[in-house]
Design an enzyme around this catalytic site. Structure first.
Site, PDB file in Angstrom:
ATOM      1  N   CYS A   1      -5.654  26.284 -18.333  1.00  0.00           N
ATOM      2  CA  CYS A   1      -5.450  25.752 -16.986  1.00  0.00           C
ATOM      3  C   CYS A   1      -5.356  24.233 -17.022  1.00  0.00           C
ATOM      4  O   CYS A   1      -6.230  23.567 -17.570  1.00  0.00           O
ATOM      5  CB  CYS A   1      -6.633  26.208 -16.130  1.00  0.00           C
ATOM      6  SG  CYS A   1      -6.992  25.153 -14.739  1.00  0.00           S
ATOM      7  N   GLU A   2      -4.300  23.708 -16.437  1.00  0.00           N
ATOM      8  CA  GLU A   2      -4.113  22.259 -16.512  1.00  0.00           C
ATOM      9  C   GLU A   2      -5.020  21.505 -15.548  1.00  0.00           C
ATOM     10  O   GLU A   2      -5.115  20.289 -15.619  1.00  0.00           O
ATOM     11  CB  GLU A   2      -2.649  21.880 -16.290  1.00  0.00           C
ATOM     12  CG  GLU A   2      -2.123  22.034 -14.886  1.00  0.00           C
ATOM     13  CD  GLU A   2      -0.649  21.645 -14.792  1.00  0.00           C
ATOM     14  OE1 GLU A   2       0.078  21.792 -15.793  1.00  0.00           O
ATOM     15  OE2 GLU A   2      -0.243  21.190 -13.711  1.00  0.00           O
ATOM     16  N   HIS A   3      -5.705  22.215 -14.679  1.00  0.00           N
ATOM     17  CA  HIS A   3      -6.621  21.526 -13.770  1.00  0.00           C
ATOM     18  C   HIS A   3      -8.029  21.407 -14.347  1.00  0.00           C
ATOM     19  O   HIS A   3      -8.744  20.473 -14.040  1.00  0.00           O
ATOM     20  CB  HIS A   3      -6.690  22.259 -12.421  1.00  0.00           C
ATOM     21  CG  HIS A   3      -5.362  22.370 -11.749  1.00  0.00           C
ATOM     22  ND1 HIS A   3      -4.906  23.526 -11.158  1.00  0.00           N
ATOM     23  CD2 HIS A   3      -4.369  21.459 -11.617  1.00  0.00           C
ATOM     24  CE1 HIS A   3      -3.693  23.314 -10.676  1.00  0.00           C
ATOM     25  NE2 HIS A   3      -3.342  22.087 -10.943  1.00  0.00           N
TER      26      HIS A   3
ATOM     27  N   CYS B   1     -11.479  29.211 -14.968  1.00  0.00           N
ATOM     28  CA  CYS B   1     -11.953  28.240 -13.965  1.00  0.00           C
ATOM     29  C   CYS B   1     -12.409  28.951 -12.698  1.00  0.00           C
ATOM     30  O   CYS B   1     -13.090  28.361 -11.864  1.00  0.00           O
ATOM     31  CB  CYS B   1     -10.894  27.178 -13.673  1.00  0.00           C
ATOM     32  SG  CYS B   1      -9.309  27.814 -13.171  1.00  0.00           S
TER      33      CYS B   1
END
Ligand SMILES: [Zn+2]
Length: 217
Positions: free
Chosen positions: A101-103, A172
């Site tokens: 996840c890029e967040h 996440c």
């Protein structure tokens, strides 16, 4: 389960693929950054158990993010034209993938189902799985990745249609934030015949046998 309409994120899909060269730090700088994060977490990077950790994390990152080293379109370029008139759907289903996840930079783990309707050219099936990995092994959002895979196949193979469905659990959501394990996010990107022809789309959905008919049809 949530379903994201492909049209909502098309504009966000990166146009540079693989991404433009970034200014990569040295391995030493990366390891120092890991030491900083260990201290931020509240531990001592100099204690015995953690001494080798920055090096291991840096090596793991090379594996987790190996996708930046491959060009999905290059992977697809070797196609076979002698298909003896085969013009039915080619479906690769239940392909496991691991993405990040890029967040939050935590794993997204799931399964992909990829199909295309050949238009004189086919590609070795392992290539479809490699294209999936080339996009998965990057910092991603699932919606973007779904569209990227479909578009790469569409551009290189020029098939009559492409369908990509991804279903994945996001760490996440399971290990932080709302803490909801057991939730799968489902995204789809249908192009050509899979978008325009209901019978083609339904055939694909029944082959992958996911009961999404009502949602994705
Ligand atoms: Zn996240």
């Amino acid at each position: 389960m949530s379903k994201v309409s492909p049209s909502k994120f098309i504009a966000k899909v990166a146009t540079v693929d693989p991404p433009a060269n970034v200014d990569r730090p040295s391995r030493d700088q990366a390891e120092e950054a890991v030491r900083t994060l260990i201290r931020w977490a509240g531990d001592d990077p100099a204690r015995e158990g953690l001494r080798g950790t920055p090096e291991r994390v840096a090596r793991s990152y090379e594996e987790f993010f190996a996708g930046y080293e491959s060009d999905p379109r290059e992977i697809l370029k070797r196609t076979f034209e002698e298909v003896e008139g085969y013009d039915e759907m080619v479906v690769l289903k239940d392909i496991r993938f691991e993405s990040y996840c890029e967040h939050h930079m935590v794993p997204i783990i799931g399964q992909a189902h990829i199909a295309y309707l050949p238009n004189s050219r086919v590609v070795g099936i392992s290539k479809l799985a490699r294209v999936l990995d080339a996009y998965a092994k990057r910092l991603q959002i699932q919606e973007k990745m779904t569209a990227q895979i479909a578009k790469a196949i569409d551009e290189v193979l020029e098939p009559k249609g492409v369908a990509v469905v991804l279903e994945a659990a996001h760490q996440c959501m399971t290990t932080r934030g709302v803490h909801k394990p057991g939730v799968n996010m489902v995204t789809s990107h249908m192009m050509g015949a899979f978008r325009e022809d209901e019978a083609t789309r339904k055939e694909f959905l029944s082959i992958i046998n996911r009961g999404y008919g009502a949602v994705l049809a």
